[in-house]
Design an enzyme around this catalytic site. Structure first.
Site, PDB file in Angstrom:
ATOM      1  N   ASN A 141      -4.544  -7.659   7.160  1.00  0.00           N
ATOM      2  CA  ASN A 141      -4.894  -6.403   6.500  1.00  0.00           C
ATOM      3  C   ASN A 141      -5.530  -5.448   7.517  1.00  0.00           C
ATOM      4  O   ASN A 141      -5.523  -5.718   8.710  1.00  0.00           O
ATOM      5  CB  ASN A 141      -5.855  -6.704   5.346  1.00  0.00           C
ATOM      6  CG  ASN A 141      -5.625  -5.783   4.155  1.00  0.00           C
ATOM      7  OD1 ASN A 141      -5.523  -4.560   4.331  1.00  0.00           O
ATOM      8  ND2 ASN A 141      -5.532  -6.334   2.961  1.00  0.00           N
ATOM      9  N   ASN A 194      -8.198   4.175   5.692  1.00  0.00           N
ATOM     10  CA  ASN A 194      -8.139   4.431   4.248  1.00  0.00           C
ATOM     11  C   ASN A 194      -9.230   3.656   3.533  1.00  0.00           C
ATOM     12  O   ASN A 194      -9.637   2.577   3.946  1.00  0.00           O
ATOM     13  CB  ASN A 194      -6.749   4.098   3.685  1.00  0.00           C
ATOM     14  CG  ASN A 194      -6.627   2.658   3.213  1.00  0.00           C
ATOM     15  OD1 ASN A 194      -7.014   2.319   2.093  1.00  0.00           O
ATOM     16  ND2 ASN A 194      -6.123   1.785   4.084  1.00  0.00           N
ATOM     17  N   GLY A 244       0.802  -1.212   0.000  1.00  0.00           N
ATOM     18  CA  GLY A 244       0.000   0.000   0.000  1.00  0.00           C
ATOM     19  C   GLY A 244       0.835   1.261   0.000  1.00  0.00           C
ATOM     20  O   GLY A 244       0.414   2.289  -0.518  1.00  0.00           O
ATOM     21  N   ASN A 260     -11.855  -2.391   0.733  1.00  0.00           N
ATOM     22  CA  ASN A 260     -12.314  -1.285  -0.117  1.00  0.00           C
ATOM     23  C   ASN A 260     -12.674  -1.680  -1.541  1.00  0.00           C
ATOM     24  O   ASN A 260     -12.979  -0.827  -2.360  1.00  0.00           O
ATOM     25  CB  ASN A 260     -11.239  -0.186  -0.141  1.00  0.00           C
ATOM     26  CG  ASN A 260     -10.902   0.289   1.265  1.00  0.00           C
ATOM     27  OD1 ASN A 260     -11.801   0.615   2.032  1.00  0.00           O
ATOM     28  ND2 ASN A 260      -9.626   0.288   1.612  1.00  0.00           N
ATOM     29  N   THR A 261     -12.585  -2.966  -1.862  1.00  0.00           N
ATOM     30  CA  THR A 261     -13.017  -3.440  -3.181  1.00  0.00           C
ATOM     31  C   THR A 261     -14.235  -4.336  -2.941  1.00  0.00           C
ATOM     32  O   THR A 261     -14.100  -5.383  -2.306  1.00  0.00           O
ATOM     33  CB  THR A 261     -11.875  -4.206  -3.886  1.00  0.00           C
ATOM     34  OG1 THR A 261     -10.805  -3.290  -4.124  1.00  0.00           O
ATOM     35  CG2 THR A 261     -12.319  -4.808  -5.204  1.00  0.00           C
ATOM     36  N   LYS A 293      -3.075 -13.135   1.838  1.00  0.00           N
ATOM     37  CA  LYS A 293      -3.210 -12.076   2.858  1.00  0.00           C
ATOM     38  C   LYS A 293      -4.654 -11.995   3.325  1.00  0.00           C
ATOM     39  O   LYS A 293      -5.568 -11.812   2.522  1.00  0.00           O
ATOM     40  CB  LYS A 293      -2.768 -10.720   2.285  1.00  0.00           C
ATOM     41  CG  LYS A 293      -2.835  -9.611   3.342  1.00  0.00           C
ATOM     42  CD  LYS A 293      -2.116  -8.354   2.898  1.00  0.00           C
ATOM     43  CE  LYS A 293      -2.196  -7.268   3.961  1.00  0.00           C
ATOM     44  NZ  LYS A 293      -1.497  -6.034   3.568  1.00  0.00           N
ATOM     45  N   ASN A 310      -3.921 -10.896  -2.394  1.00  0.00           N
ATOM     46  CA  ASN A 310      -4.695 -10.063  -1.462  1.00  0.00           C
ATOM     47  C   ASN A 310      -6.187 -10.284  -1.704  1.00  0.00           C
ATOM     48  O   ASN A 310      -6.724  -9.880  -2.728  1.00  0.00           O
ATOM     49  CB  ASN A 310      -4.314  -8.593  -1.703  1.00  0.00           C
ATOM     50  CG  ASN A 310      -5.076  -7.645  -0.796  1.00  0.00           C
ATOM     51  OD1 ASN A 310      -5.722  -8.070   0.152  1.00  0.00           O
ATOM     52  ND2 ASN A 310      -4.993  -6.363  -1.092  1.00  0.00           N
ATOM     53  N   SER A 326      -8.660  -6.736   1.175  1.00  0.00           N
ATOM     54  CA  SER A 326      -8.871  -5.289   1.230  1.00  0.00           C
ATOM     55  C   SER A 326     -10.343  -5.025   1.486  1.00  0.00           C
ATOM     56  O   SER A 326     -11.208  -5.607   0.831  1.00  0.00           O
ATOM     57  CB  SER A 326      -8.471  -4.626  -0.082  1.00  0.00           C
ATOM     58  OG  SER A 326      -8.981  -3.309  -0.095  1.00  0.00           O
ATOM     59  N   ASP A 361       3.918   1.649  -1.454  1.00  0.00           N
ATOM     60  CA  ASP A 361       4.502   1.856  -2.783  1.00  0.00           C
ATOM     61  C   ASP A 361       3.780   0.930  -3.763  1.00  0.00           C
ATOM     62  O   ASP A 361       4.289  -0.096  -4.188  1.00  0.00           O
ATOM     63  CB  ASP A 361       6.014   1.576  -2.742  1.00  0.00           C
ATOM     64  CG  ASP A 361       6.726   2.104  -3.984  1.00  0.00           C
ATOM     65  OD1 ASP A 361       6.039   2.622  -4.887  1.00  0.00           O
ATOM     66  OD2 ASP A 361       7.961   1.988  -4.055  1.00  0.00           O
ATOM     67  N   PHE A 371      -7.603   0.407  -4.188  1.00  0.00           N
ATOM     68  CA  PHE A 371      -6.595  -0.052  -5.162  1.00  0.00           C
ATOM     69  C   PHE A 371      -6.338   0.909  -6.327  1.00  0.00           C
ATOM     70  O   PHE A 371      -6.442   0.502  -7.495  1.00  0.00           O
ATOM     71  CB  PHE A 371      -7.000  -1.396  -5.800  1.00  0.00           C
ATOM     72  CG  PHE A 371      -7.014  -2.584  -4.889  1.00  0.00           C
ATOM     73  CD1 PHE A 371      -6.421  -2.558  -3.632  1.00  0.00           C
ATOM     74  CD2 PHE A 371      -7.627  -3.763  -5.308  1.00  0.00           C
ATOM     75  CE1 PHE A 371      -6.450  -3.680  -2.817  1.00  0.00           C
ATOM     76  CE2 PHE A 371      -7.649  -4.885  -4.497  1.00  0.00           C
ATOM     77  CZ  PHE A 371      -7.068  -4.846  -3.247  1.00  0.00           C
TER      78      PHE A 371
END
Ligand SMILES: Cc1cc2nc3c(=O)[nH]c(=O)nc-3n(C[C@H](O)[C@H](O)[C@H](O)COP(=O)(O)O)c2cc1C
Length: 351
Positions: A241, A114, A66, A183-184, A212, A178, A181, A68, A118
């Site tokens: 995560n 956050n 996240g 957020n998806t 993950k 992953n 997350s 980089d 992605f």
């Protein structure tokens, strides 16, 4: 800038950065790091070395996914002293992510929320940067973290991971799939054992491959995922995560998204210990969540992590954190009677 002690960063640089919007500050730092010539990195103490999947790691502290996402500053992470970096999440096609603002600081709790979703320049943009960084001389290890595009329909998600593996898998020392997350939309559904089997059945293995997971899975679900990971002979799990939890971890903010940083530390350690116990210590764990000191890193290691990673701690403690953590980690190992990192892994767990 790099050897800056955390106290100086906190007193002088952090207030300047924190006067900017969180994402603006992030991009400013990333572009500064990307312009920095690679610095010679002093060797790490031998007791910090780790070996996993036949790979040597100069030390067990990595940069979490996240920070980089597009491999902008790969070599700079080595200059900061990291033993490895997890680049990404990388998606097959470029995408912009969710509307801004989408990253929020909670300074009183050393935390972030956050809901980036992605943002990624896509695998074709990232590939040549990793190839170039590898040519630049690398002791640090590189992991790539893969995720699907937001508009990919559920029946094609496995194909997205497979495409990432085919295009850039060979550039990685290890791969992180992953599925956690927040957020998806729909992504976390891929954490069910049936879906995990479907997913990994579709992905060719070109490097060690890890899953993950989210910290919000209940114990039964976490156990069955751990069993599935063992049955599929995955190479490890990244635990964990960001979390959806708020009040349970002492946070009142109602911003939507994943919470990271200090409030996640205890929860992450508990999840690491559970996976370690369930797998009898046979499945390597990369422990991540709320680490901002050597003691916290060692806590995750003693709970069962073979390697650790951090992201939010770097925002709050600055670029000198990694060198300071490594010095202190070597001291702590000695004080607690461990000869090496691997000696300490899982030492607090009841297996
Ligand atoms: C701003 C931000 C963006 C993140 N983006 C990703 C991502 O793209 N992929 C991923 O697997 N994890 C992502 N993470 C989660 C981190 O890799 C890590 O699992 C989590 O933040 C807990 O570690 P920490 O408390 O040290 O930050 C992100 C975290 C933050 C704070």
């Amino acid at each position: 800038m790099l050897p800056m002690p955390p106290a100086l960063y906190r007193a002088v640089f952090r207030p300047i950065l924190f006067s900017l919007d969180a994402e603006t500050a992030h991009h400013l730092i990333l572009s500064m790091l990307s312009m920095m010539p690679p610095l010679p990195v002093p060797s790490d103490p031998p007791e910090l070395r780790a070996t996993l999947w036949g790979l040597d790691f100069p030390n067990p502290i990595g940069l979490a996914a996240g920070m980089d996402k597009d491999a902008i500053a790969t070599l700079a992470w080595q200059s900061l002293g990291f033993g490895f970096v997890e680049l990404g999440t990388i998606t097959p096609q470029p995408q912009t992510g969710n509307p801004k603002p989408r990253v929020f600081r909670i300074p009183a709790s050393n935390a972030l929320i956050n809901r980036l979703g992605f943002p990624s320049e896509g695998m074709d943009a990232v590939a040549p940067r990793i190839e170039k960084a590898r040519r630049g001389g690398m002791r640090m290890r590189i992991a790539l973290n893969f995720g699907p595009n937001k508009d990919t329909p559920a029946e094609k998600v496995a194909a997205d991971y497979a495409a990432l593996m085919t295009r850039i898998g060979a550039l990685a020392d290890f791969i992180v799939i992953n599925v956690s997350s927040p957020n998806t939309p729909g992504l976390r559904n891929w954490q069910s054992p049936e879906r995990i089997r479907e997913l990994f059945g579709a992905i060719e293995r070109r490097a060690p491959i890890l899953l993950k997971i989210a910290p919000d899975l209940d114990d039964a679900m976490l156990d069955s995922i751990s069993d599935t990971a063992m049955a599929l002979r995955l190479d490890g799990m990244v635990v964990c995560n960001t979390t959806f939890k708020r009040e349970e971890v002492g946070i009142t903010s109602t911003e939507v998204g994943g919470l990271s940083g200090q409030p996640l530390c205890e929860l992450a350690r508990d999840r690491i210990a559970r996976v370690y116990g369930r797998t009898g210590g046979k499945l390597p764990i990369v422990g991540v969540g709320g680490i901002a000191s050597a003691a916290e890193a060692l806590g995750h290691i003693k709970a069962g992590a073979s390697l650790v990673e951090l992201y939010t701690g770097l925002i709050y403690e600055g670029p000198g954190l990694i060198a300071a953590m490594k010095r202190e980690l070597a001291n702590l190992l000695k004080r607690e009677g461990f000869r090496s990192i691997s000696d300490a892994v899982g030492s607090a767990a009841k297996v």
